[in-house]
Scaffold this motif. Structure first.
Motif, PDB file in Angstrom:
ATOM      1  N   ILE A 185      48.363  44.342  27.056  1.00 23.74           N
ATOM      2  CA  ILE A 185      47.202  43.509  27.364  1.00 23.74           C
ATOM      3  C   ILE A 185      46.710  42.716  26.152  1.00 23.74           C
ATOM      4  CG2 ILE A 185      44.732  43.648  27.918  1.00 23.74           C
ATOM      5  CD1 ILE A 185      45.422  45.726  29.971  1.00 23.74           C
ATOM      6  N   ARG A 241      48.814  44.777  40.047  1.00 28.51           N
ATOM      7  CA  ARG A 241      47.578  44.313  40.699  1.00 28.51           C
ATOM      8  C   ARG A 241      46.811  43.377  39.764  1.00 28.51           C
ATOM      9  NH1 ARG A 241      45.026  46.042  45.230  1.00 28.51           N
ATOM     10  NH2 ARG A 241      42.772  45.677  45.381  1.00 28.51           N
ATOM     11  N   MET A 242      46.834  43.696  38.488  1.00 25.64           N
ATOM     12  CA  MET A 242      46.161  42.841  37.507  1.00 25.64           C
ATOM     13  C   MET A 242      46.803  41.458  37.465  1.00 25.64           C
ATOM     14  SD  MET A 242      45.560  43.593  33.466  1.00 25.64           S
ATOM     15  CE  MET A 242      44.723  42.389  32.428  1.00 25.64           C
ATOM     16  N   LYS A 249      45.770  39.441  40.479  1.00 27.38           N
ATOM     17  CA  LYS A 249      44.410  38.913  40.374  1.00 27.38           C
ATOM     18  C   LYS A 249      44.355  37.692  39.457  1.00 27.38           C
ATOM     19  CE  LYS A 249      41.200  42.520  41.601  1.00 27.38           C
ATOM     20  NZ  LYS A 249      39.844  43.020  41.301  1.00 27.38           N
ATOM     21  N   ALA A 269      40.524  40.963  29.654  1.00 28.12           N
ATOM     22  CA  ALA A 269      41.672  41.599  30.307  1.00 28.12           C
ATOM     23  C   ALA A 269      41.417  43.087  30.522  1.00 28.12           C
ATOM     24  CB  ALA A 269      42.933  41.388  29.461  1.00 28.12           C
ATOM     25  N   VAL A 284      39.145  43.572  33.490  1.00 29.90           N
ATOM     26  CA  VAL A 284      39.889  43.423  34.749  1.00 29.90           C
ATOM     27  C   VAL A 284      40.671  44.698  35.054  1.00 29.90           C
ATOM     28  CG1 VAL A 284      41.712  42.145  35.946  1.00 29.90           C
ATOM     29  CG2 VAL A 284      40.060  40.912  34.524  1.00 29.90           C
ATOM     30  N   LEU A 285      41.346  45.224  34.046  1.00 27.94           N
ATOM     31  CA  LEU A 285      42.133  46.441  34.243  1.00 27.94           C
ATOM     32  C   LEU A 285      41.235  47.622  34.596  1.00 27.94           C
ATOM     33  CD1 LEU A 285      44.863  47.877  34.191  1.00 27.94           C
ATOM     34  CD2 LEU A 285      44.554  48.239  31.742  1.00 27.94           C
ATOM     35  N   ILE A 312      40.447  47.494  38.166  1.00 25.55           N
ATOM     36  CA  ILE A 312      41.634  47.787  38.964  1.00 25.55           C
ATOM     37  C   ILE A 312      41.926  49.290  38.996  1.00 25.55           C
ATOM     38  CG2 ILE A 312      44.162  47.551  38.969  1.00 25.55           C
ATOM     39  CD1 ILE A 312      43.689  44.644  38.057  1.00 25.55           C
TER      40      ILE A 312
END
Length: 345
Positions: A125, A153-154, A157, A171, A174-175, A178
Motif C-alpha cells: 500500500i 476489494r480495495m 473500490k 489507502a 480504505v483498507l 474493507i
C-alpha cells in the motif's frame, strides 16, 4: 508489540528453503524455463512471486529502452510490445546464479504474506514516496493468492472511482474499512507449514522475536523467564524496611483496571463511543494475532460484544470469562485494556 515478526528470521529460513530447491533442480539442469518455474516449489505462491519479479524486471528494462525520438504511446507500438512480452514469457531461461536471488526473495515475501499479512499489506500500500499507484497495485496483486480478498476489494473500490493515485494514509483508511466489510480472517497456516516443512522443517515461532526482558531495577537476584518465582521471607509488620520486590499474589483483572483508573491516568484518556470505530489496522491485526490466535471473526465478535455492554464492570466480567488464556503481562493485553478503559471511562 512483544511478539514482532523478524524479517531476518524469515530471510534465513527463505535462504535455506531456496538453497534446497535450487540444489535439487539445478543438479541436472543448467537453466530453468517459465513452465518449470510454475511447478518448481510445492508452495505455488512462491512460484508466482518469482514470475512477478521476472516481469517487473522486464518492464523496467522496457522503460529504459524508450526514446524521445519515437512515439511509444502509439497503439501499434503498444500492441507490438504486448506481443513481444507474450512471446518472451514463453521463452524464459535463467541460470542458477541469476535465479537464486529471485527465488529467495519470493520465498521471504510468501512467508510474510502468510504469517504477517498486515506488514505485507503495508508494503504494497505504501508504494513509492507514500503514494499508491493503482496500475502498479493491480499488477502486484495479480500474482497474489494468499490472503488476497481485502486487496482485491480495495482495487475494485479504487477503480470504481477511477482513481489512479492515492496517498498512503488514505489507502490505509480504505483498507481499514474493507477489513470490516469482508470480516477478513487470515488463511489457515497448517497447510503452508506442512508444505514448507517437506523441504525444510518450519517452526512458526522462530519468525517472531521473543518478549523483551523487563528492566532490572536492582542488581541482585536476576530472574529468568523460566525460573521459579523468588519467595522472600515475610517480615514482621513492626519492621520499617520492606523489600522492594515483595512476592505478591496475581492481581485480578478488576484490580489491574482499578490501578488504571487513577485520576491522572483517566485525565489522559479520550473517551470513545465505540471501540470498533477507534481501532487502527495495526491494532486489529495485532490483537487478532496475539490475543485471539489469528481468529479475526472471534476478535470482531468480542469487540461488538464489548461495545454493547453498559459499563466497565460488565466489560471486566465479560473479559474475565473470555480472556482466561491471554498473557496479561503482554503489551497487547495492556493496549487492548486501554481501549476498553477509553470506552467506559
Amino acid at each position: 508489540m512483544d511478539e514482532k515478526i523478524s524479517l531476518e528470521a524469515i530471510a534465513q529460513y527463505g535462504d535455506a528453503y531456496a538453497d534446497k530447491v535450487l540444489k535439487a533442480f539445478f543438479s541436472s539442469k543448467e537453466k530453468i524455463t517459465g513452465p518449470e518455474i510454475l511447478t518448481l516449489c510445492n508452495v505455488q505462491q512462491v512460484n508466482l512471486f518469482v514470475i512477478r519479479e521476472l516481469f517487473k524486471a522486464w518492464r523496467e528494462e522496457t522503460r529504459k529502452q524508450k526514446s524521445i525520438y519515437f512515439d511509444n504511446g502509439n497503439p501499434e507500438v503498444k500492441e507490438a510490445l504486448n506481443t513481444y512480452m507474450t512471446v518472451l514469457s514463453n521463452h524464459i531461461s535463467v541460470d542458477r546464479a541469476n535465479f537464486a536471488p529471485l527465488l529467495k526473495k519470493a520465498v521471504s515475501q510468501t512467508l510474510l504474506a502468510i504469517f504477517n499479512p498486515y506488514d505485507f499489506f503495508s508494503m504494497l500500500i505504501v508504494g513509492k514516496e507514500n503514494r499508491l499507484e493503482v496500475s502498479a497495485f493491480r499488477e502486484e496483486i495479480k500474482y497474489l493468492k494468499v490472503n488476497k480478498a481485502p486487496l482485491e476489494r480495495m482495487l475494485h473500490k479504487l477503480e470504481e472511482k477511477n482513481t489512479t493515485e492515492i496517498q498512503g494514509n488514505e489507502a490505509f483508511a480504505v483498507l481499514d474499512q474493507i477489513l470490516e466489510e469482508v470480516n477478513f480472517t487470515p488463511e489457515d497456516l497448517d497447510d503452508y507449514i506442512a508444505r514448507f516443512s517437506q523441504v525444510v522443517p518450519l517452526d512458526p515461532a522462530s519468525f517472531f522475536s521473543s518478549k523483551a526482558p523487563e528492566p532490572v531495577r536492582q542488581p541482585e537476584e536476576p530472574r529468568s523467564l523460566f525460573s521459579e518465582p523468588v519467595v522472600r521471607e515475610n517480615k514482621p509488620m513492626s519492621e520499617k524496611k520492606v523489600p522492594v520486590h515483595e512476592t505478591k499474589t496475581e492481581p485480578t483483572l478488576n484490580e489491574r483496571m482499578n490501578k488504571v483508573k487513577q485520576p491522572e491516568v483517566i485525565d489522559s484518556f479520550r473517551k470513545i463511543a465505540r471501540i470498533k470505530d477507534n481501532l487502527s489496522i495495526n491494532q486489529k491485526f495485532m490483537f487478532t494475532k496475539v490475543l485471539f490466535y489469528g481468529d479475526f471473526e472471534s476478535f470482531s465478535r468480542a469487540i461488538d460484544d464489548l461495545d454493547q455492554l453498559p459499563d466497565m464492570n460488565a466489560a471486566l466480567h465479560y473479559l474475565e470469562k473470555h480472556s482466561s488464556t491471554w498473557d496479561r503481562d503482554s503489551k497487547e493485553f495492556h493496549e487492548f485494556m486501554e481501549m476498553v478503559e477509553k470506552r467506559f471511562s
